[in-house]
Design a protein around this motif. Structure first.
Motif, mmCIF file in Angstrom:
data_model
loop_
_atom_site.group_PDB
_atom_site.id
_atom_site.type_symbol
_atom_site.label_atom_id
_atom_site.label_comp_id
_atom_site.label_asym_id
_atom_site.label_seq_id
_atom_site.Cartn_x
_atom_site.Cartn_y
_atom_site.Cartn_z
ATOM 1 N N CYS A 209 -5.152 -0.109 -9.453
ATOM 2 C CA CYS A 209 -5.076 -1.123 -10.519
ATOM 3 C C CYS A 209 -5.182 -0.475 -11.895
ATOM 4 N N ASN A 210 -5.110 0.845 -11.961
ATOM 5 C CA ASN A 210 -5.242 1.551 -13.230
ATOM 6 C C ASN A 210 -3.881 1.745 -13.891
ATOM 7 N N VAL A 211 -3.836 1.648 -15.202
ATOM 8 C CA VAL A 211 -2.575 1.780 -15.926
ATOM 9 C C VAL A 211 -2.005 3.182 -15.716
ATOM 10 N N GLY A 212 -0.795 3.241 -15.152
ATOM 11 C CA GLY A 212 -0.110 4.524 -14.986
ATOM 12 C C GLY A 212 -0.743 5.447 -13.972
ATOM 13 N N GLN A 213 -1.606 4.922 -13.082
ATOM 14 C CA GLN A 213 -2.238 5.761 -12.060
ATOM 15 C C GLN A 213 -2.075 5.124 -10.674
ATOM 16 N N PRO A 214 -0.866 5.149 -10.126
ATOM 17 C CA PRO A 214 -0.657 4.566 -8.793
ATOM 18 C C PRO A 214 -1.379 5.366 -7.715
ATOM 19 N N ARG A 215 -1.579 4.737 -6.556
ATOM 20 C CA ARG A 215 -2.247 5.390 -5.430
ATOM 21 C C ARG A 215 -1.239 5.666 -4.317
ATOM 22 N N TYR A 216 -1.489 6.748 -3.604
ATOM 23 C CA TYR A 216 -0.626 7.173 -2.503
ATOM 24 C C TYR A 216 -1.513 7.476 -1.303
ATOM 25 N N TYR A 217 -1.176 6.874 -0.162
ATOM 26 C CA TYR A 217 -2.033 7.043 1.010
ATOM 27 C C TYR A 217 -1.283 7.729 2.162
ATOM 28 N N HIS A 218 -0.356 8.639 1.802
ATOM 29 C CA HIS A 218 0.367 9.378 2.840
ATOM 30 C C HIS A 218 -0.452 10.556 3.370
ATOM 31 N N GLY A 236 -15.822 9.669 0.093
ATOM 32 C CA GLY A 236 -15.083 8.640 -0.639
ATOM 33 C C GLY A 236 -14.548 9.152 -1.963
ATOM 34 N N LEU A 237 -15.337 9.968 -2.664
ATOM 35 C CA LEU A 237 -14.882 10.553 -3.930
ATOM 36 C C LEU A 237 -13.692 11.488 -3.703
ATOM 37 N N ILE A 238 -13.792 12.359 -2.687
ATOM 38 C CA ILE A 238 -12.713 13.305 -2.402
ATOM 39 C C ILE A 238 -11.450 12.567 -1.979
ATOM 40 N N ASP A 239 -11.591 11.591 -1.084
ATOM 41 C CA ASP A 239 -10.422 10.828 -0.633
ATOM 42 C C ASP A 239 -9.771 10.078 -1.787
ATOM 43 N N THR A 240 -10.590 9.619 -2.745
ATOM 44 C CA THR A 240 -10.038 8.967 -3.936
ATOM 45 C C THR A 240 -9.221 9.961 -4.760
ATOM 46 N N GLY A 241 -9.732 11.189 -4.910
ATOM 47 C CA GLY A 241 -8.965 12.221 -5.610
ATOM 48 C C GLY A 241 -7.646 12.498 -4.927
ATOM 49 N N ILE A 242 -7.649 12.559 -3.593
ATOM 50 C CA ILE A 242 -6.416 12.815 -2.841
ATOM 51 C C ILE A 242 -5.426 11.668 -3.013
ATOM 52 N N SER A 243 -5.932 10.435 -3.078
ATOM 53 C CA SER A 243 -5.043 9.271 -3.165
ATOM 54 C C SER A 243 -4.284 9.204 -4.486
ATOM 55 N N LYS A 244 -4.699 9.985 -5.477
ATOM 56 C CA LYS A 244 -4.010 9.972 -6.768
ATOM 57 C C LYS A 244 -2.868 10.987 -6.838
ATOM 58 N N ILE A 245 -2.768 11.859 -5.836
ATOM 59 C CA ILE A 245 -1.754 12.916 -5.846
ATOM 60 C C ILE A 245 -0.441 12.356 -5.314
ATOM 61 N N PRO A 246 0.626 12.383 -6.108
ATOM 62 C CA PRO A 246 1.892 11.788 -5.660
ATOM 63 C C PRO A 246 2.590 12.663 -4.624
ATOM 64 N N PRO A 247 3.515 12.086 -3.876
ATOM 65 C CA PRO A 247 4.306 12.906 -2.950
ATOM 66 C C PRO A 247 5.254 13.818 -3.722
ATOM 67 N N ALA A 248 5.714 14.851 -3.062
ATOM 68 C CA ALA A 248 6.661 15.776 -3.704
ATOM 69 C C ALA A 248 7.892 15.004 -4.161
ATOM 70 N N GLY A 249 8.407 15.382 -5.322
ATOM 71 C CA GLY A 249 9.586 14.721 -5.864
ATOM 72 C C GLY A 249 9.272 13.586 -6.804
ATOM 73 N N ALA A 250 7.998 13.192 -6.871
ATOM 74 C CA ALA A 250 7.604 12.088 -7.757
ATOM 75 C C ALA A 250 6.804 12.589 -8.950
ATOM 76 N N LEU A 251 6.930 13.874 -9.267
ATOM 77 C CA LEU A 251 6.087 14.464 -10.305
ATOM 78 C C LEU A 251 6.548 14.094 -11.707
ATOM 79 N N PRO A 252 5.680 13.513 -12.515
ATOM 80 C CA PRO A 252 6.001 13.307 -13.925
ATOM 81 C C PRO A 252 5.842 14.625 -14.687
ATOM 82 N N GLN A 253 6.276 14.638 -15.938
ATOM 83 C CA GLN A 253 6.092 15.818 -16.774
ATOM 84 C C GLN A 253 4.614 15.968 -17.106
#
Length: 511
Positions: A209-218, A236-253
């Motif tokens: 629900c954060n602006v510009g910070q989607p979550r990924y659960y792959h 829970g903290l570590i898994d939250t950090g992992i959930s913010k990492i996008p899949p390959a090919g979705a990297l912004p600048q």
């Protein structure tokens, strides 16, 4: 009257300010589509003897739109509607109401009475809402500047006499409070008496629900708690950090110190191993006692008697209150306790603020020792926990620095066995230091720009200052670019060497 006010004050759109970064996205995330007339009718129903809304004010924070209604029979009622980015739908509202009612049942903390609420946006209002009585008294920030130092100290003591009652409450797990009969909280909630339970943490950091910070659960499943012990909380903290990492090919600048996707995964798994070992330390376990505390304690959320500002009449805004390790809450210093520079001598602390800071320390030590214990401990014992979930926002280099420093002082900190994070080779460390200098330069630039342009750290500007600030922002960039281009022989360790470097770390939008 009501229609003209609604038209003039615009109940639906965000109108208090704009942002120098992602302005359209920030404002869109604070749009609420609802039935304002239905809200007005409900307020009148909740005020026996009222026939109409005489006037209302609209106030906007980062996470809510607040309406202060004045009825024709002189009642003052507050209605608060959460923005989508305030937290997970339904959970955020349910948890706030449950928390308030739990505290009203267990403590004497003055919190305004809730008249009605709904965590269901499909009702006639069309939005989740909480409607409550207006807090008696006036906000502390309106009295603070005219209070003498004695009254300020007595006020701080009165605040912590109240907060002591919260800190003394005991909980069997980390998470957020809810009503026990909430039908949509089915997974692993823990009963807390007959009326309440501990369920998923409703803090925005755990949700999409954060602006510009989607979550990924792959790569990891959602892990929002509740957590019955500290080791699970760390996962829970570590898994939250992992959930913010996008899949390959979705990297912004991103700046170069951001690091690759693979680097983030590797660092977070090292972070998991480090946290797991540190979580076994008896000192850290003692400082990680589950406690509940106000999430945003500052002068605007504390109301005092107008006649005697040492009397606390209300403490408001309990949204996203959660049960956290004590050290998590101990890190925050309220605005009334922060020392400020003396205007007449910048090298010295202004005497009143210095006295307030000392009063805060004493009150913390004697009234809320669960918070005092971690405040007196070596900060390095907690830093890996505080930063592990933020690697994608901060850049990989920031968390790598925390792991390096933790590994280096592992034995000095008295931690058992050896640190699971291996120190980098000299060549690897040289590359890391170069990236870390750019990271530090980026943070210093953001801080300097916010101070120079008088904006919030995220670039928020009051609407009346928008055009002037936007112009000053463009001129500041041009000036810094000219300064860099004019430096024909930069030092070897200078992190910003050309225009490309400056653009790479510039915190606000340049287009």
């Amino acid at each position: 009257m009501k229609d003209s006010l609604a038209e003039r004050l615009d109940p639906y759109n965000y109108t208090s300010g704009r942002w120098l970064r992602r302005d359209a996205l920030e404002r869109e995330s604070r749009l609420i589509r609802f039935d304002f007339d239905a809200l007005c009718r409900l307020v009148i129903e909740l005020c026996p003897g009222a026939n109409s809304i005489a006037s209302y004010d609209k106030k906007e924070g980062g996470f809510n739109r607040v309406f202060i209604f004045h009825t024709d029979n002189a009642k003052c009622i507050v209605a608060r509607l959460p923005f989508p980015l305030a937290g997970p739908s339904r959970l955020t509202t349910n948890s706030e109401v449950a928390t308030i009612q739990y505290l009203q049942a267990k403590t004497s903390i003055p919190i305004p009475k809730i008249l009605d609420w709904s965590d269901d946006a499909s009702t006639a209002i069309g939005s989740e809402y909480i409607i409550m009585e207006h807090a008696p008294g006036i906000p502390l920030h309106q009295k603070w500047l005219t209070m003498d130092v004695g009254d300020r100290i007595r006020c701080i003591e009165a605040i912590y006499q109240k907060l002591k009652e919260i800190v003394d409450l005991e909980f069997p797990a980390y998470g957020s409070l809810y009503f026990a009969n909430t039908p949509y909280i089915t997974a692993s909630n823990l009963a807390l008496g007959q009326e309440f339970c501990i369920g998923p943490h409703c803090g925005a950091i755990y949700w999409d629900c954060n602006v510009g910070q989607p979550r990924y659960y792959h790569k990891s499943n959602p892990n929002q708690g509740p957590w019955p012990e500290f080791a699970a909380y760390c996962d829970g903290l570590i898994d939250t950090g992992i959930s913010k990492i996008p899949p390959a090919g979705a990297l912004p600048q991103r700046p170069r110190y951001q690091g690759s996707i693979t680097t983030h995964y590797e660092l977070l798994e090292y972070g998991r191993a480090v946290a797991k070992k540190m979580a076994k330390d008896p000192r850290i376990q003692n400082a990680a006692t589950p406690i509940i505390f106000h999430p945003d304690l500052h002068k605007r959320n504390i109301f005092v008697s107008e006649a005697d500002p040492t009397v606390i009449t209300a403490i408001i805004d309990w949204q996203s209150t959660s049960i956290e390790p004590a050290f998590w809450h101990a890190d925050e210093v309220p605005d009334f306790a922060q020392p400020i520079s003396d205007p007449s001598c910048e090298d010295q602390i202004e005497p009143k603020s210095e006295a307030c800071a000392k009063a805060f320390d004493i009150c913390t030590q004697f009234l809320v020792p669960k918070l005092s214990v971690p405040r007196s401990m070596e900060e390095a014992l907690f830093r890996p926990f505080r930063y592990c979930y933020r690697t994608w926002e901060d850049g990989a280099v920031a968390f790598r620095e925390e792991l390096i420093q933790t590994s280096r002082c592992w034995k000095e900190l008295g931690l058992a066995e050896s640190c699971p994070f291996p120190l980098p080779s000299p060549d690897e460390y040289a590359v890391h230091r170069k990236d870390y200098k750019l990271f530090e330069a980026a943070h210093q630039l953001r801080h300097s720009l916010s101070s120079l342009l008088n904006t919030a750290s995220d670039g928020w500007v009051p609407l009346e200052d928008w055009e002037a600030t936007e112009t000053a922002h463009r001129e500041t960039f041009r000036g810094m670019r000219q300064q860099i281009l004019g430096n024909e022989d930069p030092d070897d360790d200078e992190p910003i060497r050309d225009e490309a470097d400056l653009r790479e770390i510039w915190p606000f939008d340049l287009e």
